[in-house]
Structure formats: structure tokens, C-alpha cells
Motif scaffolding. Structure first.
Motif, PDB file in Angstrom:
ATOM      1  N   LEU A 130      39.489 -15.818 -55.754  1.00 31.99           N
ATOM      2  CA  LEU A 130      38.229 -15.648 -55.036  1.00 31.99           C
ATOM      3  C   LEU A 130      37.708 -14.215 -55.151  1.00 31.99           C
ATOM      4  CD1 LEU A 130      38.785 -17.745 -51.795  1.00 31.99           C
ATOM      5  CD2 LEU A 130      37.102 -18.166 -53.587  1.00 31.99           C
ATOM      6  N   LEU A 131      38.585 -13.245 -55.064  1.00 32.42           N
ATOM      7  CA  LEU A 131      38.153 -11.855 -55.176  1.00 32.42           C
ATOM      8  C   LEU A 131      37.670 -11.524 -56.583  1.00 32.42           C
ATOM      9  CD1 LEU A 131      40.790 -10.039 -52.964  1.00 32.42           C
ATOM     10  CD2 LEU A 131      38.387 -10.434 -52.469  1.00 32.42           C
ATOM     11  N   VAL A 132      38.353 -12.040 -57.599  1.00 31.73           N
ATOM     12  CA  VAL A 132      37.911 -11.808 -58.975  1.00 31.73           C
ATOM     13  C   VAL A 132      36.573 -12.491 -59.218  1.00 31.73           C
ATOM     14  CG1 VAL A 132      38.449 -12.328 -61.394  1.00 31.73           C
ATOM     15  CG2 VAL A 132      40.211 -11.400 -59.899  1.00 31.73           C
ATOM     16  N   TYR A 133      36.404 -13.685 -58.656  1.00 30.73           N
ATOM     17  CA  TYR A 133      35.138 -14.397 -58.792  1.00 30.73           C
ATOM     18  C   TYR A 133      33.985 -13.591 -58.203  1.00 30.73           C
ATOM     19  CZ  TYR A 133      31.455 -17.773 -57.810  1.00 30.73           C
ATOM     20  OH  TYR A 133      30.236 -18.394 -57.713  1.00 30.73           O
ATOM     21  N   THR A 134      34.208 -12.975 -57.045  1.00 30.21           N
ATOM     22  CA  THR A 134      33.133 -12.202 -56.432  1.00 30.21           C
ATOM     23  C   THR A 134      32.819 -10.934 -57.229  1.00 30.21           C
ATOM     24  OG1 THR A 134      34.686 -11.056 -54.963  1.00 30.21           O
ATOM     25  CG2 THR A 134      33.625 -13.047 -54.108  1.00 30.21           C
ATOM     26  N   MET A 135      33.798 -10.421 -57.965  1.00 32.06           N
ATOM     27  CA  MET A 135      33.526  -9.247 -58.796  1.00 32.06           C
ATOM     28  C   MET A 135      32.752  -9.646 -60.049  1.00 32.06           C
ATOM     29  SD  MET A 135      36.932  -6.848 -58.299  1.00 32.06           S
ATOM     30  CE  MET A 135      37.683  -7.452 -59.742  1.00 32.06           C
ATOM     31  N   SER A 151      28.465 -14.797 -52.395  1.00 29.59           N
ATOM     32  CA  SER A 151      28.330 -14.472 -50.978  1.00 29.59           C
ATOM     33  C   SER A 151      29.460 -13.550 -50.525  1.00 29.59           C
ATOM     34  CB  SER A 151      28.357 -15.768 -50.170  1.00 29.59           C
ATOM     35  OG  SER A 151      28.351 -15.492 -48.797  1.00 29.59           O
ATOM     36  N   ILE A 152      29.193 -12.787 -49.504  1.00 29.25           N
ATOM     37  CA  ILE A 152      30.186 -11.897 -48.919  1.00 29.25           C
ATOM     38  C   ILE A 152      31.319 -12.708 -48.286  1.00 29.25           C
ATOM     39  CG2 ILE A 152      29.027 -11.699 -46.701  1.00 29.25           C
ATOM     40  CD1 ILE A 152      30.817  -8.841 -48.428  1.00 29.25           C
ATOM     41  N   TYR A 153      31.034 -13.947 -47.913  1.00 30.90           N
ATOM     42  CA  TYR A 153      32.045 -14.790 -47.280  1.00 30.90           C
ATOM     43  C   TYR A 153      33.174 -15.136 -48.253  1.00 30.90           C
ATOM     44  CZ  TYR A 153      28.679 -15.132 -43.530  1.00 30.90           C
ATOM     45  OH  TYR A 153      27.823 -14.818 -42.525  1.00 30.90           O
ATOM     46  N   PHE A 154      32.871 -15.227 -49.555  1.00 27.80           N
ATOM     47  CA  PHE A 154      33.928 -15.454 -50.532  1.00 27.80           C
ATOM     48  C   PHE A 154      34.893 -14.276 -50.551  1.00 27.80           C
ATOM     49  CE2 PHE A 154      30.880 -18.387 -52.765  1.00 27.80           C
ATOM     50  CZ  PHE A 154      31.628 -19.526 -52.554  1.00 27.80           C
ATOM     51  N   LYS A 155      34.372 -13.066 -50.419  1.00 29.10           N
ATOM     52  CA  LYS A 155      35.245 -11.890 -50.369  1.00 29.10           C
ATOM     53  C   LYS A 155      36.117 -11.907 -49.123  1.00 29.10           C
ATOM     54  CE  LYS A 155      32.322  -8.770 -52.983  1.00 29.10           C
ATOM     55  NZ  LYS A 155      31.555  -7.533 -52.975  1.00 29.10           N
ATOM     56  N   ILE A 156      35.511 -12.255 -48.004  1.00 24.04           N
ATOM     57  CA  ILE A 156      36.249 -12.278 -46.739  1.00 24.04           C
ATOM     58  C   ILE A 156      37.352 -13.323 -46.784  1.00 24.04           C
ATOM     59  CG2 ILE A 156      36.048 -12.808 -44.275  1.00 24.04           C
ATOM     60  CD1 ILE A 156      33.204 -11.582 -44.429  1.00 24.04           C
ATOM     61  N   VAL A 157      37.027 -14.519 -47.247  1.00 15.26           N
ATOM     62  CA  VAL A 157      38.023 -15.594 -47.331  1.00 15.26           C
ATOM     63  C   VAL A 157      39.111 -15.229 -48.338  1.00 15.26           C
ATOM     64  CG1 VAL A 157      38.369 -18.008 -48.000  1.00 15.26           C
ATOM     65  CG2 VAL A 157      36.434 -17.382 -46.565  1.00 15.26           C
ATOM     66  N   GLY A 158      38.732 -14.608 -49.453  1.00 16.82           N
ATOM     67  CA  GLY A 158      39.708 -14.190 -50.453  1.00 16.82           C
ATOM     68  C   GLY A 158      40.686 -13.176 -49.903  1.00 16.82           C
ATOM     69  N   ILE A 159      40.183 -12.209 -49.161  1.00 19.69           N
ATOM     70  CA  ILE A 159      41.052 -11.194 -48.568  1.00 19.69           C
ATOM     71  C   ILE A 159      41.962 -11.815 -47.513  1.00 19.69           C
ATOM     72  CG2 ILE A 159      41.058  -9.130 -47.097  1.00 19.69           C
ATOM     73  CD1 ILE A 159      38.617  -8.183 -48.676  1.00 19.69           C
ATOM     74  N   ILE A 160      41.429 -12.738 -46.720  1.00 18.28           N
ATOM     75  CA  ILE A 160      42.243 -13.388 -45.690  1.00 18.28           C
ATOM     76  C   ILE A 160      43.367 -14.190 -46.337  1.00 18.28           C
ATOM     77  CG2 ILE A 160      42.218 -15.213 -43.935  1.00 18.28           C
ATOM     78  CD1 ILE A 160      39.451 -14.138 -43.099  1.00 18.28           C
ATOM     79  N   PHE A 161      43.051 -14.992 -47.379  1.00 21.18           N
ATOM     80  CA  PHE A 161      44.086 -15.760 -48.070  1.00 21.18           C
ATOM     81  C   PHE A 161      45.135 -14.837 -48.680  1.00 21.18           C
ATOM     82  CE2 PHE A 161      41.963 -20.098 -49.135  1.00 21.18           C
ATOM     83  CZ  PHE A 161      41.886 -20.369 -47.791  1.00 21.18           C
ATOM     84  N   LEU A 162      44.674 -13.758 -49.290  1.00 20.52           N
ATOM     85  CA  LEU A 162      45.586 -12.813 -49.927  1.00 20.52           C
ATOM     86  C   LEU A 162      46.527 -12.184 -48.901  1.00 20.52           C
ATOM     87  CD1 LEU A 162      46.126 -11.525 -52.725  1.00 20.52           C
ATOM     88  CD2 LEU A 162      44.595  -9.704 -52.041  1.00 20.52           C
TER      89      LEU A 162
END
Length: 63
Positions: free
Chosen positions: A19-24, A30-41
Motif C-alpha cells: 500500500l505504501l509503495v502504491y501511494t508513492m 488517497s491519503i487514507y491508503f498511506k494511513i492504512v498502509g502504515i497501520i498494517f505495517l
């Protein structure tokens, strides 16, 4: 039993990383993909370190 926990933790880490690579890569994401990616990580890393610490305690008690 621990292998299932390790597998689940690894999957959480991978999903968060993807998810984080996708947002980059995608500028319109969306910013929510970053937030969810960080939470999962972070949840995956937390669970993985708990399993690793439990495994090391068992190894020390066997010696």
C-alpha cells in the motif's frame, strides 16, 4: 502454532508495504491508503517482534 502467527504478521507487513509503495507510485492516490498502509505495517511489525521475543525466551530456557 507460531508459524501461523509469523505468516499472518508477514502478510500484514507485506500488505502495508504494498500500500505504501502504491501511494508513492500513484500520484492521485488517497491519503487514507498511506494511513492504512502504515497501520498494517506497524501492526505486522509489532506482532512479529512479539513472536520473535517469545521464541528467543524458549531457546534460552532450553540451554
Amino acid at each position: 502454532m507460531n508459524t501461523k502467527k509469523q505468516l499472518f504478521s508477514t502478510l500484514l507487513i507485506l500488505i502495508g508495504g504494498v500500500l505504501l509503495v502504491y501511494t508513492m507510485i500513484d500520484e492521485q492516490s488517497s491519503i487514507y491508503f498511506k494511513i492504512v498502509g502504515i497501520i498494517f505495517l506497524m501492526i505486522g511489525l509489532f506482532r512479529a517482534t512479539r513472536v520473535w521475543v517469545d521464541d528467543n525466551k524458549k531457546d534460552e530456557s532450553n540451554e
